[in-house]
Design a protein around this motif. Sequence first.
Motif, PDB file in Angstrom:
ATOM      1  N   VAL A 241       0.860  -1.189   0.000  1.00  0.00           N
ATOM      2  CA  VAL A 241       0.000   0.000   0.000  1.00  0.00           C
ATOM      3  C   VAL A 241       0.895   1.237   0.000  1.00  0.00           C
ATOM      4  O   VAL A 241       1.712   1.411   0.911  1.00  0.00           O
ATOM      5  CB  VAL A 241      -0.912   0.005   1.241  1.00  0.00           C
ATOM      6  CG1 VAL A 241      -1.749   1.277   1.288  1.00  0.00           C
ATOM      7  CG2 VAL A 241      -1.816  -1.223   1.238  1.00  0.00           C
ATOM      8  N   PRO A 242       0.769   2.114  -1.014  1.00  0.00           N
ATOM      9  CA  PRO A 242       1.610   3.318  -1.052  1.00  0.00           C
ATOM     10  C   PRO A 242       1.295   4.257   0.109  1.00  0.00           C
ATOM     11  O   PRO A 242       0.190   4.249   0.660  1.00  0.00           O
ATOM     12  CB  PRO A 242       1.236   3.964  -2.394  1.00  0.00           C
ATOM     13  CG  PRO A 242       0.551   2.899  -3.185  1.00  0.00           C
ATOM     14  CD  PRO A 242      -0.122   2.009  -2.187  1.00  0.00           C
ATOM     15  N   VAL A 243       2.270   5.080   0.453  1.00  0.00           N
ATOM     16  CA  VAL A 243       2.061   6.065   1.520  1.00  0.00           C
ATOM     17  C   VAL A 243       1.176   7.197   1.015  1.00  0.00           C
ATOM     18  O   VAL A 243       0.969   7.371  -0.190  1.00  0.00           O
ATOM     19  CB  VAL A 243       3.393   6.650   2.014  1.00  0.00           C
ATOM     20  CG1 VAL A 243       4.283   5.568   2.592  1.00  0.00           C
ATOM     21  CG2 VAL A 243       4.116   7.404   0.896  1.00  0.00           C
ATOM     22  N   VAL A 244       0.659   7.972   1.954  1.00  0.00           N
ATOM     23  CA  VAL A 244      -0.013   9.232   1.640  1.00  0.00           C
ATOM     24  C   VAL A 244       1.020  10.334   1.839  1.00  0.00           C
ATOM     25  O   VAL A 244       1.516  10.519   2.956  1.00  0.00           O
ATOM     26  CB  VAL A 244      -1.224   9.470   2.562  1.00  0.00           C
ATOM     27  CG1 VAL A 244      -1.840  10.841   2.296  1.00  0.00           C
ATOM     28  CG2 VAL A 244      -2.263   8.370   2.364  1.00  0.00           C
ATOM     29  N   PRO A 245       1.398  11.059   0.793  1.00  0.00           N
ATOM     30  CA  PRO A 245       2.458  12.064   0.927  1.00  0.00           C
ATOM     31  C   PRO A 245       2.065  13.165   1.917  1.00  0.00           C
ATOM     32  O   PRO A 245       0.923  13.609   1.954  1.00  0.00           O
ATOM     33  CB  PRO A 245       2.604  12.626  -0.492  1.00  0.00           C
ATOM     34  CG  PRO A 245       2.023  11.576  -1.385  1.00  0.00           C
ATOM     35  CD  PRO A 245       0.909  10.952  -0.599  1.00  0.00           C
ATOM     36  N   ALA A 246       3.028  13.577   2.715  1.00  0.00           N
ATOM     37  CA  ALA A 246       2.820  14.712   3.620  1.00  0.00           C
ATOM     38  C   ALA A 246       3.115  16.003   2.864  1.00  0.00           C
ATOM     39  O   ALA A 246       4.039  16.054   2.049  1.00  0.00           O
ATOM     40  CB  ALA A 246       3.732  14.595   4.834  1.00  0.00           C
ATOM     41  N   ALA A 247       2.329  17.028   3.136  1.00  0.00           N
ATOM     42  CA  ALA A 247       2.523  18.310   2.448  1.00  0.00           C
ATOM     43  C   ALA A 247       3.877  18.906   2.804  1.00  0.00           C
ATOM     44  O   ALA A 247       4.656  19.284   1.920  1.00  0.00           O
ATOM     45  CB  ALA A 247       1.397  19.271   2.816  1.00  0.00           C
ATOM     46  N   GLU A 248       4.192  18.986   4.097  1.00  0.00           N
ATOM     47  CA  GLU A 248       5.468  19.525   4.566  1.00  0.00           C
ATOM     48  C   GLU A 248       5.939  18.677   5.739  1.00  0.00           C
ATOM     49  O   GLU A 248       5.558  18.933   6.882  1.00  0.00           O
ATOM     50  CB  GLU A 248       5.324  20.992   4.986  1.00  0.00           C
ATOM     51  CG  GLU A 248       4.991  21.930   3.833  1.00  0.00           C
ATOM     52  CD  GLU A 248       4.942  23.384   4.291  1.00  0.00           C
ATOM     53  OE1 GLU A 248       5.425  23.681   5.406  1.00  0.00           O
ATOM     54  OE2 GLU A 248       4.408  24.213   3.540  1.00  0.00           O
ATOM     55  N   PRO A 249       6.778  17.672   5.487  1.00  0.00           N
ATOM     56  CA  PRO A 249       7.259  16.826   6.587  1.00  0.00           C
ATOM     57  C   PRO A 249       7.993  17.648   7.645  1.00  0.00           C
ATOM     58  O   PRO A 249       8.802  18.515   7.314  1.00  0.00           O
ATOM     59  CB  PRO A 249       8.211  15.847   5.884  1.00  0.00           C
ATOM     60  CG  PRO A 249       7.780  15.856   4.449  1.00  0.00           C
ATOM     61  CD  PRO A 249       7.296  17.246   4.184  1.00  0.00           C
ATOM     62  N   VAL A 250       7.671  17.359   8.920  1.00  0.00           N
ATOM     63  CA  VAL A 250       8.277  18.115  10.014  1.00  0.00           C
ATOM     64  C   VAL A 250       9.055  17.207  10.954  1.00  0.00           C
ATOM     65  O   VAL A 250      10.253  17.393  11.162  1.00  0.00           O
ATOM     66  CB  VAL A 250       7.196  18.906  10.799  1.00  0.00           C
ATOM     67  CG1 VAL A 250       7.809  19.584  12.022  1.00  0.00           C
ATOM     68  CG2 VAL A 250       6.537  19.948   9.897  1.00  0.00           C
ATOM     69  N   GLU A 251       8.390  16.193  11.521  1.00  0.00           N
ATOM     70  CA  GLU A 251       9.027  15.401  12.575  1.00  0.00           C
ATOM     71  C   GLU A 251       8.348  14.035  12.661  1.00  0.00           C
ATOM     72  O   GLU A 251       7.119  13.964  12.686  1.00  0.00           O
ATOM     73  CB  GLU A 251       8.902  16.161  13.906  1.00  0.00           C
ATOM     74  CG  GLU A 251       9.965  15.824  14.940  1.00  0.00           C
ATOM     75  CD  GLU A 251       9.523  14.697  15.848  1.00  0.00           C
ATOM     76  OE1 GLU A 251      10.407  14.011  16.397  1.00  0.00           O
ATOM     77  OE2 GLU A 251       8.312  14.503  16.012  1.00  0.00           O
ATOM     78  N   PRO A 252       9.131  12.926  12.667  1.00  0.00           N
ATOM     79  CA  PRO A 252       8.526  11.610  12.485  1.00  0.00           C
ATOM     80  C   PRO A 252       8.096  10.875  13.747  1.00  0.00           C
ATOM     81  O   PRO A 252       7.549   9.772  13.638  1.00  0.00           O
ATOM     82  CB  PRO A 252       9.653  10.831  11.793  1.00  0.00           C
ATOM     83  CG  PRO A 252      10.909  11.423  12.355  1.00  0.00           C
ATOM     84  CD  PRO A 252      10.607  12.880  12.581  1.00  0.00           C
ATOM     85  N   THR A 253       8.325  11.433  14.932  1.00  0.00           N
ATOM     86  CA  THR A 253       7.974  10.697  16.149  1.00  0.00           C
ATOM     87  C   THR A 253       6.474  10.387  16.182  1.00  0.00           C
ATOM     88  O   THR A 253       5.643  11.270  16.014  1.00  0.00           O
ATOM     89  CB  THR A 253       8.351  11.510  17.402  1.00  0.00           C
ATOM     90  OG1 THR A 253       9.740  11.806  17.359  1.00  0.00           O
ATOM     91  CG2 THR A 253       8.037  10.729  18.670  1.00  0.00           C
ATOM     92  N   GLY A 254       6.143   9.134  16.388  1.00  0.00           N
ATOM     93  CA  GLY A 254       4.745   8.742  16.517  1.00  0.00           C
ATOM     94  C   GLY A 254       4.046   8.390  15.222  1.00  0.00           C
ATOM     95  O   GLY A 254       2.840   8.086  15.235  1.00  0.00           O
ATOM     96  N   LEU A 255       4.774   8.373  14.096  1.00  0.00           N
ATOM     97  CA  LEU A 255       4.114   8.036  12.823  1.00  0.00           C
ATOM     98  C   LEU A 255       3.524   6.636  12.860  1.00  0.00           C
ATOM     99  O   LEU A 255       2.398   6.410  12.407  1.00  0.00           O
ATOM    100  CB  LEU A 255       5.119   8.110  11.662  1.00  0.00           C
ATOM    101  CG  LEU A 255       5.699   9.456  11.253  1.00  0.00           C
ATOM    102  CD1 LEU A 255       6.374   9.335   9.899  1.00  0.00           C
ATOM    103  CD2 LEU A 255       4.629  10.522  11.223  1.00  0.00           C
ATOM    104  N   GLY A 256       4.296   5.692  13.393  1.00  0.00           N
ATOM    105  CA  GLY A 256       3.802   4.321  13.462  1.00  0.00           C
ATOM    106  C   GLY A 256       2.584   4.188  14.345  1.00  0.00           C
ATOM    107  O   GLY A 256       1.678   3.397  14.064  1.00  0.00           O
ATOM    108  N   ASP A 257       2.527   4.976  15.414  1.00  0.00           N
ATOM    109  CA  ASP A 257       1.375   4.929  16.320  1.00  0.00           C
ATOM    110  C   ASP A 257       0.131   5.495  15.640  1.00  0.00           C
ATOM    111  O   ASP A 257      -0.970   4.955  15.778  1.00  0.00           O
ATOM    112  CB  ASP A 257       1.676   5.702  17.600  1.00  0.00           C
ATOM    113  CG  ASP A 257       2.929   5.199  18.293  1.00  0.00           C
ATOM    114  OD1 ASP A 257       3.297   4.024  18.072  1.00  0.00           O
ATOM    115  OD2 ASP A 257       3.536   5.977  19.044  1.00  0.00           O
ATOM    116  N   ALA A 258       0.295   6.601  14.909  1.00  0.00           N
ATOM    117  CA  ALA A 258      -0.829   7.167  14.162  1.00  0.00           C
ATOM    118  C   ALA A 258      -1.319   6.177  13.115  1.00  0.00           C
ATOM    119  O   ALA A 258      -2.528   5.991  12.926  1.00  0.00           O
ATOM    120  CB  ALA A 258      -0.414   8.483  13.501  1.00  0.00           C
TER     121      ALA A 258
END
Length: 333
Positions: A241-258
């Motif tokens: 499953v492809p990712v959903v692109p982020a408009a402006e990536p800032v900080e990755p902590t918690g991505l897996g939890d989301a």
Amino acid sequence: MRIAVTGSIATDHLMVFPGRFSDHLLAEQLDRVSLSFLVDTLEIRRGGVAANIALGLGRLGLNPLLVGAVGPDFEDYRVRLQSHGVDTAHVRVSASRHTARFVCTTDADRNQIASFYAGAMSEAREIDLAPVASLAGGLDLVVVSPNDPQAMLRHTRECRELGLDFAADPGQQIANLEGPDLRQLIDGATLLFTNEYEATLLCKHTGRSREEILSVVGTWITTRGAEGVLVQRFGRPDELVPVVPAAEPVEPTGLGDAFRAGFLAAVSWGLSAVPAARLGCALASAALEVVGPQDYRLDSESLSTRLRGAYGAAAAEELIAHLIGTSQVGGRR
């Protein structure tokens, strides 16, 4: 669907290093590392894997039970979680230990170096799931996420004894557990969550191939960063499953939890693994656009836009129908 999320509840101290860790690591001296990085920013945020997942589920209209151990400094955090629909009645409060602390530095390439102080989390091994399941009127799924290792083993064992479906999310604790314990954590799981590095480590520590692990779990979900999410089910073709692109990536902590919150919410709505992974990716992209694991905003319109943009209107439609019907999806912080 009634979901109990067990695992860490913590305060996150998040720092940003403007350079690259790799520029300061000398291959010939990795056995004698002594480094200090001058960081630009410090952000203090509420976190912990279980709390992050539970809050995401609450924002999507579910009322998850949070199960873990905290210190007496938890009260403000409790109020915030409850305001998002999280049931915190089964959180154990330690009389002597502080709530766990996560200290993480992220570099310019979004690589991370982190430390974790367990504190009150070590008392999670004293929590019995049977009264939790009874008081809640029954549980449909128990998420066993990174926690005190003995608590993880106890909760998994209790799920089997009580006949409860469980999702295994061993995460960072894979490195701290021996093969027999890891096999106990995953055997019979309805769902298994890892990232790609954890998947490789899990195979190494358990002594099992990916196929052998797949044969003892229902569905294995592997997040692979920008490459997408691998959905594996025993005896069926793999799907990416492809990712959903982020408009402006800032900080990755918690991505897996989301991601896990979105995935589990879709599963609770009766959807299969691929659309569930798409919703997970949409939440992860929102989380990537802010500092901290819980400060992303959710509303049905923005999530619908992300899903349509990444997967097309037809693929997104069944998810959007649930989002529109979920009154609690909103911008509360």
